[in-house]
Design a protein around this motif. Structure first.
Motif, PDB file in Angstrom:
ATOM      1  N   ALA A 160      39.723  49.827 120.469  1.00  0.00           N
ATOM      2  CA  ALA A 160      41.142  49.639 120.283  1.00  0.00           C
ATOM      3  C   ALA A 160      41.551  48.176 119.304  1.00  0.00           C
ATOM      4  O   ALA A 160      42.461  48.415 118.319  1.00  0.00           O
ATOM      5  CB  ALA A 160      41.844  49.175 121.639  1.00  0.00           C
ATOM      6  N   SER A 164      43.611  49.282 115.813  1.00  0.00           N
ATOM      7  CA  SER A 164      44.743  48.367 115.678  1.00  0.00           C
ATOM      8  C   SER A 164      45.129  47.963 114.307  1.00  0.00           C
ATOM      9  O   SER A 164      46.224  47.827 114.004  1.00  0.00           O
ATOM     10  CB  SER A 164      44.792  47.340 116.806  1.00  0.00           C
ATOM     11  OG  SER A 164      43.968  46.397 116.307  1.00  0.00           O
ATOM     12  N   LEU A 170      49.403  52.758 119.218  1.00  0.00           N
ATOM     13  CA  LEU A 170      48.180  53.071 119.839  1.00  0.00           C
ATOM     14  C   LEU A 170      48.036  53.116 121.326  1.00  0.00           C
ATOM     15  O   LEU A 170      48.552  52.344 122.061  1.00  0.00           O
ATOM     16  CB  LEU A 170      47.069  52.021 119.206  1.00  0.00           C
ATOM     17  CG  LEU A 170      45.553  52.119 119.547  1.00  0.00           C
ATOM     18  CD1 LEU A 170      44.975  53.433 119.023  1.00  0.00           C
ATOM     19  CD2 LEU A 170      44.781  50.908 118.941  1.00  0.00           C
ATOM     20  N   ILE A 172      44.987  53.952 124.615  1.00  0.00           N
ATOM     21  CA  ILE A 172      43.758  54.282 125.051  1.00  0.00           C
ATOM     22  C   ILE A 172      44.003  55.178 126.140  1.00  0.00           C
ATOM     23  O   ILE A 172      44.762  54.901 127.097  1.00  0.00           O
ATOM     24  CB  ILE A 172      43.026  52.940 125.499  1.00  0.00           C
ATOM     25  CG1 ILE A 172      42.907  52.048 124.317  1.00  0.00           C
ATOM     26  CG2 ILE A 172      41.617  53.347 126.192  1.00  0.00           C
ATOM     27  CD1 ILE A 172      42.279  50.664 124.968  1.00  0.00           C
ATOM     28  N   LEU A 188      45.353  43.826 125.890  1.00  0.00           N
ATOM     29  CA  LEU A 188      45.835  45.103 124.927  1.00  0.00           C
ATOM     30  C   LEU A 188      47.187  45.175 125.312  1.00  0.00           C
ATOM     31  O   LEU A 188      48.176  45.593 124.442  1.00  0.00           O
ATOM     32  CB  LEU A 188      45.197  46.226 125.803  1.00  0.00           C
ATOM     33  CG  LEU A 188      43.657  46.406 125.417  1.00  0.00           C
ATOM     34  CD1 LEU A 188      42.828  47.324 126.228  1.00  0.00           C
ATOM     35  CD2 LEU A 188      43.591  46.817 123.927  1.00  0.00           C
ATOM     36  N   ILE A 193      49.375  47.753 123.406  1.00  0.00           N
ATOM     37  CA  ILE A 193      48.365  49.139 123.294  1.00  0.00           C
ATOM     38  C   ILE A 193      48.613  49.285 124.495  1.00  0.00           C
ATOM     39  O   ILE A 193      47.969  48.819 125.812  1.00  0.00           O
ATOM     40  CB  ILE A 193      47.099  48.665 122.839  1.00  0.00           C
ATOM     41  CG1 ILE A 193      47.147  47.977 121.603  1.00  0.00           C
ATOM     42  CG2 ILE A 193      46.194  49.638 122.961  1.00  0.00           C
ATOM     43  CD1 ILE A 193      45.856  47.711 121.010  1.00  0.00           C
TER      44      ILE A 193
END
Length: 301
Positions: A160, A164, A170, A172, A188, A193
């Motif tokens: 990640a 990025s 984005l 996961i 994150l 994220i």
């Protein structure tokens, strides 16, 4: 093929193998390239990040490479699957699936890897097209798109961080319970994220181009690209047959540069390097060819 004895046999005729063959052809070495014609990137529509070849199809690059290598008269080609190998008094013997046998003083394995597709419907059809592994090879083409990462734990966190740089949209997808630490999760989250820990049922796509992820709870999420690094195994078992050691991750272990743990045997390309790219395979193949030529010179003197 009248002659079956060579100075060098290269198993694998894609980028690393052809690059090694060019080095050896230009060194006037009697070289045989054995290739089964099944590269792991056959499904990939375009190759990138390789100077002068950016945007060409993998097949175009390989065909042009073979055409250029064929200009060197000491290099020959054999279409077939190399199946077994054994040590001989003067080097090595390689046998193909059809029973043809060839001998050489030295070997180069440019055999690549065989990716093991996860049990997710649609994944294999999208692999190399919109399910991708390397941002340097494919990231520019999906920059700023709605992007996923199929990974978990520390590997997912590091992936990640890397991806990025190419997109701010984005997520996961851990495909089950998250193994990310609280610290990683917090970091994150601070970068916007997302983490989705629902098991994945299938990938909806059109001709390999992703449209959405369907989870096992029947919920859906639109997606344009997914980064993923599936498990892999060696495409050929011959290196192990001949005693070449593998690393903990399953790559052919290199002692120095492209030399394996078995004297006289070299490896180049994806089978022995974690960073899988056309440019690096070509570089490794060129190095392997030059080093074997140097070894043959030293032995002759």
């Amino acid at each position: 093929m009248e002659n079956t004895d060579f100075e060098v046999i290269i198993i694998g005729g894609s980028y690393a193998g052809l690059s090694a063959a060019m080095s050896l052809g230009r060194s006037l070495r009697k070289t045989l390239v054995i290739d089964s014609g099944k590269p792991c990137n056959a499904q990939t529509p375009h190759s990138h990040n390789f100077l002068t070849q950016d945007g060409r199809t993998p097949e175009e690059i390989a065909l042009l490479g073979k055409e250029q290598v064929a200009n060197y008269p000491t290099v020959q080609f054999h279409d077939g699957l190399a199946e077994t190998g054994r040590k001989t008094e003067n080097g090595f013997e390689i046998a193909t699936a059809t029973g043809d046998t060839f001998t050489a003083k030295k070997l180069i394995f440019a055999t690549g890897l065989k990716d093991q597709m996860p049990d997710i419907a649609g994944y294999a059809e999208c692999w190399g097209i919109s399910v991708i592994h390397c941002p340097y090879c494919h990231g520019y083409e999906v920059k700023n798109e709605k992007t996923g990462i199929l990974a978990n734990g520390g590997a997912g966190f590091e992936y990640a961080k890397l991806i990025s740089n190419w997109t701010k949209d984005l997520t996961i997808f851990t495909n089950g319970a998250s193994e990310l630490t609280p610290e990683q999760t917090e970091k994150l989250s601070g970068r916007n994220i997302r983490i989705v820990d629902k098991p994945i049922a299938l990938l909806i796509h059109k001709n390999g181009l992703l449209e959405k992820i369907v989870f096992k709870d029947q919920s859906e999420e639109p997606i344009t690209a997914i980064y993923s690094r599936p498990a892999f195994k060696q495409h050929s078992t011959i290196p192990e047959q001949l005693g070449c050691a593998l690393t903990e991750t399953g790559l052919i272990k290199l002692e120095t540069f492209q030399q394996t743990t078995v004297p006289g045997i070299y490896a180049a390309g994806d089978n022995s390097h974690m960073a899988r790219s056309v440019a690096l395979a070509v570089s490794a193949g060129s190095m392997a060819g030059a080093l074997i030529n140097r070894e043959l010179i030293e032995e002759a003197f």
